[in-house]
Design a protein around this motif. Sequence first.
Motif, PDB file in Angstrom:
ATOM      1  N   ASP A   1      -6.901   7.911  -4.012  1.00  0.00           N
ATOM      2  CA  ASP A   1      -7.381   6.543  -4.150  1.00  0.00           C
ATOM      3  C   ASP A   1      -7.249   5.984  -5.564  1.00  0.00           C
ATOM      4  OD1 ASP A   1      -8.062   6.697  -1.510  1.00  0.00           O
ATOM      5  OD2 ASP A   1     -10.187   7.059  -1.850  1.00  0.00           O
ATOM      6  N   THR A   2      -6.604   6.698  -6.456  1.00  0.00           N
ATOM      7  CA  THR A   2      -6.453   6.178  -7.812  1.00  0.00           C
ATOM      8  C   THR A   2      -5.485   5.003  -7.824  1.00  0.00           C
ATOM      9  OG1 THR A   2      -4.727   7.813  -8.235  1.00  0.00           O
ATOM     10  CG2 THR A   2      -6.963   8.371  -8.925  1.00  0.00           C
TER      11      THR A   2
ATOM     12  N   GLU B   1       5.526   6.809  -1.017  1.00  0.00           N
ATOM     13  CA  GLU B   1       5.351   6.225   0.305  1.00  0.00           C
ATOM     14  C   GLU B   1       3.872   5.952   0.562  1.00  0.00           C
ATOM     15  OE1 GLU B   1       7.593   5.180   2.538  1.00  0.00           O
ATOM     16  OE2 GLU B   1       9.116   5.628   1.036  1.00  0.00           O
ATOM     17  N   PHE B   2       3.634   4.871   1.289  1.00  0.00           N
ATOM     18  CA  PHE B   2       2.282   4.554   1.730  1.00  0.00           C
ATOM     19  C   PHE B   2       1.850   5.554   2.780  1.00  0.00           C
ATOM     20  CE2 PHE B   2       5.536   2.172   3.935  1.00  0.00           C
ATOM     21  CZ  PHE B   2       5.325   2.567   5.238  1.00  0.00           C
ATOM     22  N   MET B   3       0.544   5.658   2.969  1.00  0.00           N
ATOM     23  CA  MET B   3       0.015   6.542   4.004  1.00  0.00           C
ATOM     24  C   MET B   3      -0.352   5.700   5.216  1.00  0.00           C
ATOM     25  SD  MET B   3      -2.364   9.106   1.755  1.00  0.00           S
ATOM     26  CE  MET B   3      -3.254   7.731   1.037  1.00  0.00           C
ATOM     27  N   THR B   4       0.439   5.809   6.274  1.00  0.00           N
ATOM     28  CA  THR B   4       0.235   4.950   7.432  1.00  0.00           C
ATOM     29  C   THR B   4      -1.134   5.155   8.069  1.00  0.00           C
ATOM     30  OG1 THR B   4       1.370   6.603   8.791  1.00  0.00           O
ATOM     31  CG2 THR B   4       2.697   4.793   7.951  1.00  0.00           C
ATOM     32  N   LYS B   5      -1.715   6.342   7.917  1.00  0.00           N
ATOM     33  CA  LYS B   5      -3.007   6.572   8.562  1.00  0.00           C
ATOM     34  C   LYS B   5      -4.121   5.770   7.905  1.00  0.00           C
ATOM     35  CE  LYS B   5      -4.065  10.725   5.829  1.00  0.00           C
ATOM     36  NZ  LYS B   5      -4.408  12.166   5.901  1.00  0.00           N
TER      37      LYS B   5
ATOM     38  N   ASN C   1      -1.865  -0.026  -5.390  1.00  0.00           N
ATOM     39  CA  ASN C   1      -1.935  -0.545  -4.026  1.00  0.00           C
ATOM     40  C   ASN C   1      -1.114  -1.813  -3.846  1.00  0.00           C
ATOM     41  OD1 ASN C   1      -3.016   0.295  -1.502  1.00  0.00           O
ATOM     42  ND2 ASN C   1      -4.255  -1.562  -1.459  1.00  0.00           N
ATOM     43  N   ILE C   2      -0.845  -2.548  -4.926  1.00  0.00           N
ATOM     44  CA  ILE C   2       0.089  -3.666  -4.824  1.00  0.00           C
ATOM     45  C   ILE C   2       1.472  -3.127  -4.465  1.00  0.00           C
ATOM     46  CG2 ILE C   2       1.294  -5.439  -6.155  1.00  0.00           C
ATOM     47  CD1 ILE C   2      -1.265  -5.901  -7.713  1.00  0.00           C
TER      48      ILE C   2
ATOM     49  N   PRO D   1     -10.570  -1.421  -4.261  1.00  0.00           N
ATOM     50  CA  PRO D   1     -11.388  -1.581  -3.065  1.00  0.00           C
ATOM     51  C   PRO D   1     -11.584  -3.049  -2.702  1.00  0.00           C
ATOM     52  CG  PRO D   1     -12.816  -1.362  -4.950  1.00  0.00           C
ATOM     53  CD  PRO D   1     -11.396  -1.251  -5.481  1.00  0.00           C
ATOM     54  N   GLY D   2     -12.092  -3.262  -1.484  1.00  0.00           N
ATOM     55  CA  GLY D   2     -12.442  -4.615  -1.095  1.00  0.00           C
ATOM     56  C   GLY D   2     -11.970  -4.976   0.298  1.00  0.00           C
ATOM     57  N   PRO D   3     -12.259  -6.198   0.718  1.00  0.00           N
ATOM     58  CA  PRO D   3     -11.900  -6.673   2.058  1.00  0.00           C
ATOM     59  C   PRO D   3     -10.412  -6.977   2.169  1.00  0.00           C
ATOM     60  CG  PRO D   3     -12.926  -8.426   0.806  1.00  0.00           C
ATOM     61  CD  PRO D   3     -13.021  -7.197  -0.045  1.00  0.00           C
ATOM     62  N   HIS D   4      -9.941  -7.092   3.404  1.00  0.00           N
ATOM     63  CA  HIS D   4      -8.516  -7.235   3.668  1.00  0.00           C
ATOM     64  C   HIS D   4      -8.157  -8.633   4.166  1.00  0.00           C
ATOM     65  CE1 HIS D   4      -9.086  -2.704   4.629  1.00  0.00           C
ATOM     66  NE2 HIS D   4      -9.026  -2.914   3.331  1.00  0.00           N
TER      67      HIS D   4
END
Length: 383
Positions: free
Chosen positions: A70-71, A173-177, A204-205, A359-362
């Motif tokens: 999560d860094t 790569e992003f983690m699809t899960k 995360n961007i 963190p935060g809403p989507h």
Amino acid sequence: MNLIPALLVLADGTYYKGWSNNLSQTSIGEVVFNTGMTGYQEILTDPSYSGQIITFTYPEIGNTGINFEDTESKQVSVQGVITKCSSQKSYSWRQTTLWDNYLKKNNIISISSIDTRSLTKHLRSFGAMNGGISNEILNPRDLVDKVRQSPVMEGLDLIKENTTSVSFSWNNEFMTKWNYSCSKFPLSRKFLKVIVIDFGVKFNILRQLSFYGCSLIVVPATTSAHTICSYNPDGILLSNGPGDPSTASYAVQTIKDLLITDIPIFGICMGHQLLSKALNGLTFKLKFGHRGLNHPAGLLQKVEITSQNHGFAVDFDTSTESTELLQLTHFNLNDDTIAGLAHIEIPAFSVQYHPEASPGPHDSDYLFHYFVCLMKQRILYEN
């Protein structure tokens, strides 16, 4: 965990006594507060917090430990941490190390057992200001002298300290899960090339752009428009970052040069401020900034709950740019500051908040989809 006495002093002479980890040090920075109830690990590693000491208003910090998924950057960016209660134990199946161990490994001093409600109310009343945490200097008069000798945030260029030194391709790569997006684009095929100008970008961007079908090249903040255009990009992202946007004239000039091309541009946070300056807008320092996970932003009764982290805002009231060419798409609904804009004739838009959250809403994830649509539209037009 061995705790030792520590002192927090603000530039106006206000001080608090507490307990710190056993790092023997003194750290000075701008004291700000974040109202989020979660995401302390992402906050610590967000480069936009460079040069700042973070006050967590949520009372219990560290109780889910630290993991390495999560860094938001490769390093901890904050100058120090202020908490009400710093958890000595943590419980999470995802944790790989303890909160206190993580702070000590990254040489970050913390102070706990502070009345964070009192401190936050003080910062709201008198504004964010420089402060110092020390477990070496326990006399408030001595520590406040060091604090007052330190440069204030207004006028500081912190981008050059946080940007990449060399260009690189983003291959993680992003983690699809864990991904929450509802993209209909193929995930395995990267069909859009995006240049990310790194003012202090969050991972995360990059993950979100990758998820939406973009191959990414991250370039230093000082990269010229000529060099950027030589990559033949489909789009350009102006990232988040720390410091005073008025000091980054080199980036503003680059953006001005890019605006005369037809390449779609998307600005986030610092990128929004620098794009606004390239359009002859002004920026100003907010009294205590916007830092949290529940800031309402919107226009015409359409509201998004957003993640925000900035101490400066944009002003077009005294701008020489014709506002007829700009559409203000979002306002911060707490204080009516500008939170989003789009150019009517140029494929360029930006938001003051963080659509990638983490963190935060989507609520604002659709902005990445909109950016992709602009790039696809340009490709179709050219063909």
